[in-house]
Design an enzyme around this catalytic site. Structure first.
Site, PDB file in Angstrom:
ATOM      1  N   HIS A  60     -18.334  44.499  15.503  1.00 50.37           N
ATOM      2  CA  HIS A  60     -17.146  45.434  14.997  1.00 50.37           C
ATOM      3  C   HIS A  60     -18.043  46.757  14.032  1.00 50.37           C
ATOM      4  O   HIS A  60     -18.522  46.135  13.055  1.00 50.37           O
ATOM      5  CB  HIS A  60     -16.291  44.145  13.945  1.00 50.37           C
ATOM      6  CG  HIS A  60     -15.525  43.358  15.285  1.00 50.37           C
ATOM      7  ND1 HIS A  60     -14.498  43.748  15.509  1.00 50.37           N
ATOM      8  CD2 HIS A  60     -15.424  42.212  15.699  1.00 50.37           C
ATOM      9  CE1 HIS A  60     -13.735  42.611  16.307  1.00 50.37           C
ATOM     10  NE2 HIS A  60     -15.222  42.273  15.870  1.00 50.37           N
ATOM     11  N   ASP A 303     -20.944  39.021  18.300  1.00 53.10           N
ATOM     12  CA  ASP A 303     -18.915  39.223  17.318  1.00 53.10           C
ATOM     13  C   ASP A 303     -19.671  39.263  15.579  1.00 53.10           C
ATOM     14  O   ASP A 303     -18.701  39.238  14.993  1.00 53.10           O
ATOM     15  CB  ASP A 303     -17.945  38.135  17.116  1.00 53.10           C
ATOM     16  CG  ASP A 303     -16.670  38.306  16.632  1.00 53.10           C
ATOM     17  OD1 ASP A 303     -16.084  39.251  16.604  1.00 53.10           O
ATOM     18  OD2 ASP A 303     -16.064  37.362  16.832  1.00 53.10           O
TER      19      ASP A 303
END
Lengths: 422, 312, 182
Positions: A60, A303
C-alpha cells in the site's frame, strides 16, 4: 555503464542455477562475460547471495490521498532498502484506483519519484464498494497488472464471478482479499483464547476460509487466474493445496507477519500487531510454514500498510489495521524460513522474485542473459536488530521492533543502477 | 503489598496481591459504618472519574470512596467533556494530567483503553470497566462480599451465568476467584460463550441446571437486550426460561448459597424478584462493599505501594 | 537501611509490670474510679498495653473497663510525603465513646504526631468527655504541644537513638531497649 558482481552465490530459480559465479551487466541488462575496462564498476559479492530483484506484490503506497502515511517516493525508498526492485501497489487510495486516470497518475508519479518499479493494481469494483464493476479494460491498457478490492472483500459472489469472467479475457489475475464480513463481523483480532481474555472481538478462521473456498470454486468455473492474498489459516492452506491438486488456476501468498507471529503479539493491546487478516494461532503459523515449504504458497508478500503514529496511538478498536513490512520482510524470510531449513535459499528467492513476476505477468524475476538487471544482494549472516526509527518509509508501525534478524539485503540494483547499499 | 502504579486487570495480580487489596478494604468498611464517614487520609489529592460510558452506580461508588477519604473528586463524562467532540484519549490524558490528577478512574466502552491511558499518564489509573476486558473493582467487591460471608474463598463453587462473551465482570471474576482457589463454572448460551475459556481454569456449562448443582455462589449477569437484536440469541422469553434464576433452580445450589448480581437488574428476566429480594441475595451488600474496596484502592494507589511498620 | 545496634536494656519484664501497675492506680485515682472510663490502645503495641492496664484495673477495682483498638494510619500527616502507603489495619471500637473519659494508650511518646492523629481519629468516632494519654515510655523530642498524663518512665534519648518496646503478645518477650543507629 558496465557492472560486474564478483564471486557471489547466484540463485536464479528460473534457470535453476545455484552456483558461485560472476554476474555481468551492461546498460541495465544482464549480459555475457566481458573484460572489464576502467569505467567498469566492480561489486565484491563474496559470501553474499545474488538474486533476481525481489518483487513485493502486495504493497500500500497510499498515494494519492493518504500521503501522511506514505508516498510513492517514500514507499519505494523503503522497498529499495528492503531489497526490493519492484512493488505492486493496491488500489485503496483516495480516490480509489478504479479508473485509467488514477492508474496513469500512479505510473507517472512512479516514473518521476519511484526508486523501484511500480506495478499498479486496479480496483475490481467502482470505489471498491463491491457494487458494480470498475472499468478494468481501460485500467489494463493504462498499465494495471492485476485487479483487487484489497482491504475489502468482494462480498457479492455474482459480482466476483463476473469480475473473474472479465479478468480472464484481460489475461490479468484477480487478487482476492478473502473475508466474509458477516463472519468477521467487526472483529479486530483472531478469535481464540487471547481474544477472549483481552475482551476484543474475534475474527474466526472461517471468515477467511469460507471466502477462499468460494473464490476457488469461481476460479475453477471461470478459468480466471486467482491469487489469494495474505492467507493466514491452516484451513486456507488446505483449500489452496487441494485446488492446486485439481489443477485450478490458483496461487497464494503469505506475509512474514503471518508465518512468524501468533495472536499473542496482540497481548497488551499492541496496535502495531493489529492487522487484517489477524495474526492467528500456532497451528496456523505451522500450516503456513508447511504450505511455503511444499509449494502450496507461491509468494511471500508484505501487505506493507503504513499508518501514522497518531492513527495507531489509540484504543485498539479504533486503530486501523495494517503494519509495515517492506524493510523487515527479507530479514524475516531468512531468519524464520531459510536459517531454520524450512525453505532452501533458492525456494525463498523464487517466492520473492520469480513467482510474483510470473503471476503479475511482468518481465522480471530472472537473471538469465538478456533480462533486466534488477538484482538483490543478500548477506546471509549479516545481523541487525529492527529499529523502526531507521526505516526510510513513513510508517513505523511494526510489531517486530527490537527483534534481531539475520540475513539481510545489502545491495539493491535496479536496471544496473545501485538504488540501495547498506 | 501492592507494587503497581495502576489497577488495570486482575489477571496480572497474584493471590497475595488480591488478598492484600481485600485486607485493606476491611478497615475501610469500618470507616463507612461510622456516623461520621470521613477520614482525612487523601486530603489534597485529586481523583478524576473519566467516564466514556454511563454508569451512575460505579461512578457514584468511586466518587463516595474518594470523598470519604477527603480527596477532591471531579467527574468528566462523555456528554460534558471534549470527549464528545472527538478528542483522542491521548489528548484527554494530557489535559487531565495537567489538571493535576493523582488518580484517574476510567470507564470506557473499548477493551484495553485503561492499559493505553496508563502508559500515557503519571497518575494512577484504575480500570472501572473496559469493553469486554475486565472490571477489576467489581470482582474485588464480589470477592470481598463472599469472603465476609464464608471467610475463605478456596474450595467454593462459583457459578457465573449469562452473557459471558461480552462480560468484563465475568472475566475479572474468573481471574479473581480462580486465583483464590475457588472452582469457577460459567454458564450461558453457546452463542454468548467466548472460545478458550477452559484455558482460564473455568468450566463451561450450557445448561443452568447442571451448572448450579452444589453452587456456593451464583453471580447472575445482566443480559443486554440489544444482544438479541444483534441476533446473538433467539429471544428474551426463551433466554429467561433457559437461563433465568428462579426458586426451583436455586434449590439445586447449596442451602447457604449466595446470590450476587453486579446490577442493574433485569427483574423477571435473568432473576425473579423473590430471589433478588430473598435471603440468599447479597446484592445490596455488594454495593456497600464496592465503596470500601474502592477506598482501599484509592488509598493504595496514591502511595508507591511499599509498606512499612515504621513508627513516627 | 541503617543498621541498628542494641545499646542498653532500660526496662525488663518486672519493670514493665511495675510501671503498668502504677499507671493503673493513677488512672483510677485521677478518674475517681472507673465510671465512664474506656481504654483505647493505639496499634500496634498500645493495644496489648491497654489490655494489660484493663486487667490491672479489674484486679484493683473489680470492674471491667472497655478496651478499643485504634489504627491511626488513615490520619497520619505524612502520607503525601512517604512515597508509599503504610498498611491500614482495622479500628475496632465497638462501644460508644460519647461522653466517655478516654485513655489513649501507646508504647512510646515521641514527636506527638501519632497522638495528634489518634485524637483526630477519636473525634471522628464521637465526642468524648475528655481524652487522657498513657505512655509506657516518654523519650522527649516533642514536635507538638502534647504531654502524657501517665508515664511509665521518662527516658532522655538522642534523636539518632530508637526506643524499642517489646511485648510478649507481639514479640514474645517483655523489655524496653535503646537502639543506636550505626
Amino acid at each position: 555503464m558496465k557492472l560486474i558482481i564478483k564471486g557471489g552465490r547466484l540463485l536464479d530459480p528460473a534457470s535453476g542455477r545455484d552456483e558461485t559465479t560472476d554476474v555481468y551487466v551492461q546498460d541495465g541488462i544482464i549480459c555475457a562475460r566481458f573484460e572489464p575496462d576502467k569505467s567498469t564498476e566492480i561489486v565484491d559479492a563474496a559470501g553474499k547471495i545474488v538474486a533476481p530483484g525481489f518483487i513485493d506484490m502486495h504493497v500500500h503506497l497510499r498515494e494519492p490521498g493518504y500521503e501522511a502515511k506514505e508516498t510513492i517516493a517514500t514507499g519505494t525508498a523503503a522497498a529499495a532498502r528492503g531489497g526490493y526492485t519492484g512493488v505492486a501497489c493496491m488500489p485503496n487510495t483516495n480516490p480509489v484506483a478504479d479508473n485509467r486516470f488514477i492508474i496513469e497518475f500512479i505510473c507517472k508519479r512512479a516514473a518521476e519519484e519511484g526508486r523501484v518499479n511500480v506495478y499498479p493494481i486496479g480496483a475490481i469494483t467502482r470505489g471498491s464498494r463491491g457494487e458494480e464493476l470498475a472499468e478494468m479494460g481501460d485500467m489494463r491498457d493504462a498499465g494495471a497488472v492485476a485487479f483487487s478490492d484489497d482491504g475489502r472483500p468482494v462480498s457479492d459472489a455474482g459480482l466476483m464471478r463476473r469480475a473473474m469472467q472479465y479478468c480472464k479475457m484481460l489475461d490479468a489475475p484477480v487478487i482476492s482479499h478473502c473475508e466474509d464480513q458477516t463472519l468477521a463481523a467487526g472483529g479486530v483480532m483472531h478469535e481464540g483464547y487471547n481474544s477472549t481474555i483481552l475482551g476484543l472481538k474475534g475474527i474466526p478462521a472461517s471468515a477467511e476460509e469460507v471466502m477462499v473456498a468460494r473464490d476457488i470454486i469461481l476460479a475453477a468455473e471461470t478459468g480466471c487466474p486467482l491469487h489469494i492474498a495474505h492467507i493466514s489459516t491452516a484451513g486456507s492452506v488446505a483449500l489452496v493445496r487441494e485446488a492446486k491438486k485439481q489443477g485450478y488456476p490458483v496461487t497464494a501468498e503469505a506475509t512474514p507477519q503471518h508465518f512468524t507471529l501468533t495472536d499473542r503479539a496482540v497481548t497488551r493491546y499492541n496496535t502495531a500487531a493489529k492487522v487484517n487478516p489477524p495474526l492467528r494461532g500456532e497451528k496456523d503459523v505451522e500450516a503456513l510454514r508447511e504450505g511455503l515449504a511444499d509449494g502450496t504458497i507461491d509468494v511471500i508478500a508484505t501487505d506493507h500498510a503504513p499508518h501514522t503514529f497518531d492513527e495507531k496511538n489509540v484504543e485498539f478498536d479504533l486503530a486501523p489495521f495494517g503494519l509495515v513490512g517492506l524493510e523487515t520482510a527479507v530479514g524475516l524470510v531468512w531468519t524464520e524460513l531459510v536459517h531454520t531449513g524450512i525453505l532452501t535459499p533458492l525456494q525463498a528467492v523464487a517466492k520473492l522474485s520469480q513467482h510474483p513476476a510470473r503471476i503479475l505477468g511482468v518481465d522480471r524475476g530472472t537473471l538469465t542473459e538478456g533480462s533486466a538487471a534488477d538484482i538483490t544482494i543478500i548477506d546471509p549472516v549479516f545481523t541487525q536488530t529492527v529499529d523502526p526509527e531507521q526505516f526510510v518509509g513513513k510508517g513505523k508501525n511494526t510489531p517486530f521492533a527490537g527483534r534481531t534478524l539475520q540475513g539481510l539485503p545489502v545491495i539493491t540494483i535496479r536496471s544496473g543502477l545501485c538504488i540501495y547499499a547498506a | 503489598m501492592y507494587k503497581y502504579k495502576d489497577l488495570l486487570e486482575l489477571k496480572e495480580l497474584t493471590a497475595d496481591e488480591v488478598n492484600f487489596l481485600l485486607d485493606t478494604a476491611v478497615p475501610m468498611k469500618e470507616v463507612i459504618s461510622r456516623p461520621i464517614k470521613k477520614v482525612p487520609t487523601l486530603r489534597g489529592r485529586t481523583v478524576v472519574n473519566l467516564f466514556y460510558e454511563n454508569s451512575t452506580r460505579t461512578r457514584s461508588s468511586f466518587e463516595l470512596a474518594a470523598k470519604y477519604l477527603s480527596a477532591d473528586c471531579i467527574n468528566i463524562s462523555t456528554s460534558a467533556s471534549s470527549v464528545a467532540k472527538g478528542e483522542s484519549l491521548y489528548d484527554t490524558a494530557r489535559t487531565i494530567q495537567s489538571l493535576g490528577a493523582d488518580v484517574i478512574v476510567l470507564r470506557h466502552p473499548m477493551s484495553g483503553a485503561p492499559n493505553l491511558l496508563a502508559k500515557m499518564v503519571k497518575a494512577a489509573v484504575i480500570n472501572a470497566g473496559d469493553g469486554a476486558h475486565e472490571h477489576p473493582t467489581q470482582a474485588l467487591l464480589d470477592l470481598f462480599t463472599v469472603r465476609e460471608h464464608r471467610g475463605e474463598i478456596a474450595g467454593l463453587n462459583v457459578v457465573i451465568v449469562g452473557d459471558i462473551l461480552h462480560s468484563r465482570v465475568a472475566r475479572s471474576n474468573i481471574w479473581g476467584f480462580t486465583k483464590l482457589g475457588a472452582k469457577v463454572r460459567v454458564c450461558g448460551p453457546p452463542t454468548l460463550m467466548p472460545p478458550g475459556l477452559a484455558q482460564t481454569g473455568a468450566q463451561v456449562f450450557y445448561r443452568l441446571e447442571e451448572a448450579l448443582v452444589g453452587a456456593d455462589v451464583i453471580i447472575m449477569l445482566r443480559i443486554q437486550k440489544e444482544r438479541q437484536q444483534q441476533g446473538l440469541f433467539p429471544g428474551l422469553r426463551e433466554y429467561s426460561r433457559l437461563y433465568g434464576l428462579n426458586r426451583e433452580r436455586l434449590a439445586l445450589a447449596r442451602p447457604d448459597v449466595l446470590v450476587m448480581h453486579p446490577g442493574p437488574l433485569n427483574r423477571g428476566l435473568e432473576i425473579t424478584h423473590d430471589i433478588a429480594d430473598g435471603p440468599a441475595a447479597v446484592i445490596e451488600e455488594q454495593v456497600t462493599n464496592g465503596v470500601a474496596v474502592r477506598m482501599a484502592l484509592l488509598y493504595l494507589l496514591t502511595g508507591g505501594g511499599a509498606h512499612s511498620e515504621a513508627d513516627y | 537501611m541503617p543498621v541498628l545496634r542494641e545499646k542498653t536494656r532500660i526496662i525488663d519484664k518486672d519493670g514493665i509490670r511495675r510501671a503498668l501497675t502504677r499507671i493503673a492506680h493513677e488512672i483510677i485515682e485521677r478518674n475517681k474510679g472507673t465510671d465512664n472510663l474506656v481504654l483505647i490502645g493505639i496499634r500496634r503495641r498500645g493495644v496489648p498495653l491497654a489490655r494489660r492496664l484493663a486487667e490491672k484495673i479489674k484486679e484493683i477495682e473489680g470492674s471491667q473497663v472497655p478496651v478499643g483498638v485504634l489504627d491511626i494510619t488513615l490520619y497520619r500527616d505524612d502520607l503525601s510525603t512517604l512515597g508509599y502507603q503504610p498498611v491500614v489495619r482495622q479500628t475496632d471500637v465497638n462501644f460508644s465513646i460519647e461522653g466517655k473519659k478516654v485513655v489513649l494508650v501507646d508504647d512510646v511518646l515521641y514527636t506527638g504526631r501519632t497522638i495528634r492523629a489518634a485524637m483526630d481519629a477519636i473525634m471522628d468516632l464521637g465526642r468524648p468527655r475528655n481524652i487522657q494519654l498513657a505512655a509506657l515510655i516518654d523519650r522527649g523530642h516533642r514536635e507538638l504541644p502534647i504531654r502524657a498524663d501517665y508515664v511509665g518512665k521518662n527516658v532522655p534519648t538522642a534523636r539518632l537513638e530508637l526506643v524499642e518496646v517489646h511485648l510478649v503478645e507481639i514479640d514474645s518477650v517483655d523489655e524496653v531497649l535503646i537502639m543506636e543507629k550505626t
